[in-house]
Scaffold this motif. Structure first.
Motif, PDB file in Angstrom:
ATOM      1  N   SER A  40       0.850  -1.220   0.065  1.00 41.83           N
ATOM      2  CA  SER A  40      -0.048  -0.027  -0.082  1.00 41.83           C
ATOM      3  C   SER A  40       0.783   1.371  -0.154  1.00 41.83           C
ATOM      4  N   PRO A  41       0.578   2.113  -1.069  1.00 42.32           N
ATOM      5  CA  PRO A  41       1.584   3.519  -1.015  1.00 42.32           C
ATOM      6  C   PRO A  41       1.163   4.323   0.168  1.00 42.32           C
ATOM      7  N   ASN A  42       0.204   4.260   0.882  1.00 41.22           N
ATOM      8  CA  ASN A  42       0.036   4.976   2.219  1.00 41.22           C
ATOM      9  C   ASN A  42       0.575   4.377   3.311  1.00 41.22           C
ATOM     10  N   VAL A  43       1.117   3.176   3.492  1.00 42.96           N
ATOM     11  CA  VAL A  43       1.762   2.440   4.362  1.00 42.96           C
ATOM     12  C   VAL A  43       3.269   2.593   4.171  1.00 42.96           C
ATOM     13  N   ILE A  44       3.769   2.196   3.004  1.00 43.68           N
ATOM     14  CA  ILE A  44       5.157   2.263   2.531  1.00 43.68           C
ATOM     15  C   ILE A  44       5.741   3.436   2.394  1.00 43.68           C
ATOM     16  N   ALA A  45       6.886   4.122   3.255  1.00 44.15           N
ATOM     17  CA  ALA A  45       7.459   5.176   3.114  1.00 44.15           C
ATOM     18  C   ALA A  45       8.543   5.020   2.234  1.00 44.15           C
ATOM     19  N   ALA A  46       9.322   3.792   2.300  1.00 45.10           N
ATOM     20  CA  ALA A  46      10.677   3.656   1.314  1.00 45.10           C
ATOM     21  C   ALA A  46      11.085   2.095   1.472  1.00 45.10           C
ATOM     22  N   PHE A  47      11.602   1.561   0.380  1.00 43.01           N
ATOM     23  CA  PHE A  47      12.269   0.227   0.526  1.00 43.01           C
ATOM     24  C   PHE A  47      13.587   0.488   1.360  1.00 43.01           C
ATOM     25  N   TYR A  48      13.954  -0.151   2.065  1.00 38.20           N
ATOM     26  CA  TYR A  48      14.846   0.099   3.075  1.00 38.20           C
ATOM     27  C   TYR A  48      15.895  -0.771   2.990  1.00 38.20           C
ATOM     28  N   GLY A  49      16.093  -2.147   2.047  1.00 35.92           N
ATOM     29  CA  GLY A  49      17.123  -2.734   1.864  1.00 35.92           C
ATOM     30  C   GLY A  49      16.849  -4.435   1.703  1.00 35.92           C
ATOM     31  N   ILE A  50      17.892  -5.003   1.440  1.00 32.57           N
ATOM     32  CA  ILE A  50      17.965  -6.384   1.289  1.00 32.57           C
ATOM     33  C   ILE A  50      19.055  -6.940   1.775  1.00 32.57           C
ATOM     34  N   GLU A  51      19.247  -8.172   2.525  1.00 31.98           N
ATOM     35  CA  GLU A  51      20.365  -8.524   3.014  1.00 31.98           C
ATOM     36  C   GLU A  51      20.315 -10.021   2.913  1.00 31.98           C
ATOM     37  N   LYS A  52      21.386 -10.693   2.953  1.00 29.57           N
ATOM     38  CA  LYS A  52      21.669 -12.051   2.875  1.00 29.57           C
ATOM     39  C   LYS A  52      20.817 -12.895   1.834  1.00 29.57           C
ATOM     40  N   LEU A  53      21.174 -12.260   0.682  1.00 23.58           N
ATOM     41  CA  LEU A  53      20.331 -12.385  -0.549  1.00 23.58           C
ATOM     42  C   LEU A  53      21.069 -13.706  -1.135  1.00 23.58           C
ATOM     43  N   ARG A  54      20.337 -14.864  -1.332  1.00 21.75           N
ATOM     44  CA  ARG A  54      20.867 -16.030  -1.720  1.00 21.75           C
ATOM     45  C   ARG A  54      20.082 -16.523  -3.079  1.00 21.75           C
ATOM     46  N   PHE A  55      20.627 -17.027  -4.400  1.00 19.00           N
ATOM     47  CA  PHE A  55      19.942 -17.556  -5.176  1.00 19.00           C
ATOM     48  C   PHE A  55      20.543 -19.101  -5.032  1.00 19.00           C
ATOM     49  N   ILE A  56      19.284 -19.946  -4.723  1.00 12.79           N
ATOM     50  CA  ILE A  56      19.490 -21.311  -4.444  1.00 12.79           C
ATOM     51  C   ILE A  56      19.285 -22.337  -5.316  1.00 12.79           C
ATOM     52  N   LYS A  57      18.229 -22.045  -6.018  1.00 13.04           N
ATOM     53  CA  LYS A  57      17.851 -23.373  -7.232  1.00 13.04           C
ATOM     54  C   LYS A  57      17.668 -22.433  -8.492  1.00 13.04           C
ATOM     55  N   PRO A  58      17.621 -22.954  -9.488  1.00  8.43           N
ATOM     56  CA  PRO A  58      17.299 -22.232 -10.740  1.00  8.43           C
ATOM     57  C   PRO A  58      15.790 -22.168 -10.744  1.00  8.43           C
ATOM     58  N   THR A  59      15.352 -21.201 -11.842  1.00  7.33           N
ATOM     59  CA  THR A  59      14.017 -21.125 -12.175  1.00  7.33           C
ATOM     60  C   THR A  59      13.708 -21.149 -13.504  1.00  7.33           C
ATOM     61  N   PHE A  60      13.018 -22.074 -14.025  1.00  8.64           N
ATOM     62  CA  PHE A  60      13.081 -22.378 -15.488  1.00  8.64           C
ATOM     63  C   PHE A  60      11.749 -21.747 -16.146  1.00  8.64           C
ATOM     64  N   ILE A  61      11.688 -21.640 -17.441  1.00 14.52           N
ATOM     65  CA  ILE A  61      10.359 -21.382 -18.027  1.00 14.52           C
ATOM     66  C   ILE A  61       9.110 -22.298 -17.749  1.00 14.52           C
ATOM     67  N   GLY A  62       8.423 -21.743 -17.265  1.00  9.81           N
ATOM     68  CA  GLY A  62       7.203 -22.629 -17.233  1.00  9.81           C
ATOM     69  C   GLY A  62       7.057 -22.904 -15.512  1.00  9.81           C
TER      70      GLY A  62
END
Length: 145
Positions: free
Chosen positions: A73-95
């Motif tokens: 909700s734009p009335n609730v969120i003032a700003a995106f604050y960040g991402i931490e500990k980001l991991r790409f664990i498994k592949p995502t395929f078409i479909g």
């Protein structure tokens, strides 16, 4: 999910989003916007020779689509604050169809009518496997007094 003021959340609160299927058009469009034409995403013959045996979606594409699955909700969120500990664990395929599982891990009062909500987010696919995991933070507005 992110539709109510900061003080209405509780640590441990959790949600699951609706799903969205990854298409070839998503991959092609993301490559055009990002400039990332790495052959693992764009070249079927190349991808057949990799451990994945087929093209995979860009990790940042999956992360971006996952972010789009957040109800915000734009009335609730003032700003995106960040991402931490980001991991790409498994592949995502078409479909593959992805969805989010979120759990509030921290609430930090910032004063001045704002607070930071932190949550663990996993992007999963239809098999139940986690493909992306991260700690997200958003700066939220408090209730108007």
């Amino acid at each position: 999910m992110l539709t109510k003021p900061f003080e209405e959340y509780e640590i441990g609160e959790s949600w699951t989003s609706s799903g969205r299927t990854i298409t070839e058009s998503d991959i092609v469009n993301f490559a055009g916007v990002s400039g990332d034409f790495f052959p693992l995403h764009m070249d079927s013959e190349y991808a057949k020779q990799t451990i994945f045996k087929q093209r995979i979606a860009h990790g940042l594409l999956v992360l971006s689509i996952g972010t789009g699955l957040l109800e915000m909700s734009p009335n609730v969120i003032a700003a995106f604050y960040g991402i931490e500990k980001l991991r790409f664990i498994k592949p995502t395929f078409i479909g593959d169809t992805i969805f989010l599982e979120l759990k509030v891990t921290d609430l930090i009062d910032k004063g001045n009518g704002k607070g930071v909500i932190a949550f663990h987010q996993e992007i999963k696919k239809q098999t139940g496997e986690t493909v992306v995991a991260a700690e997200y933070k958003f700066l939220l507005n408090k209730k108007e007094r």
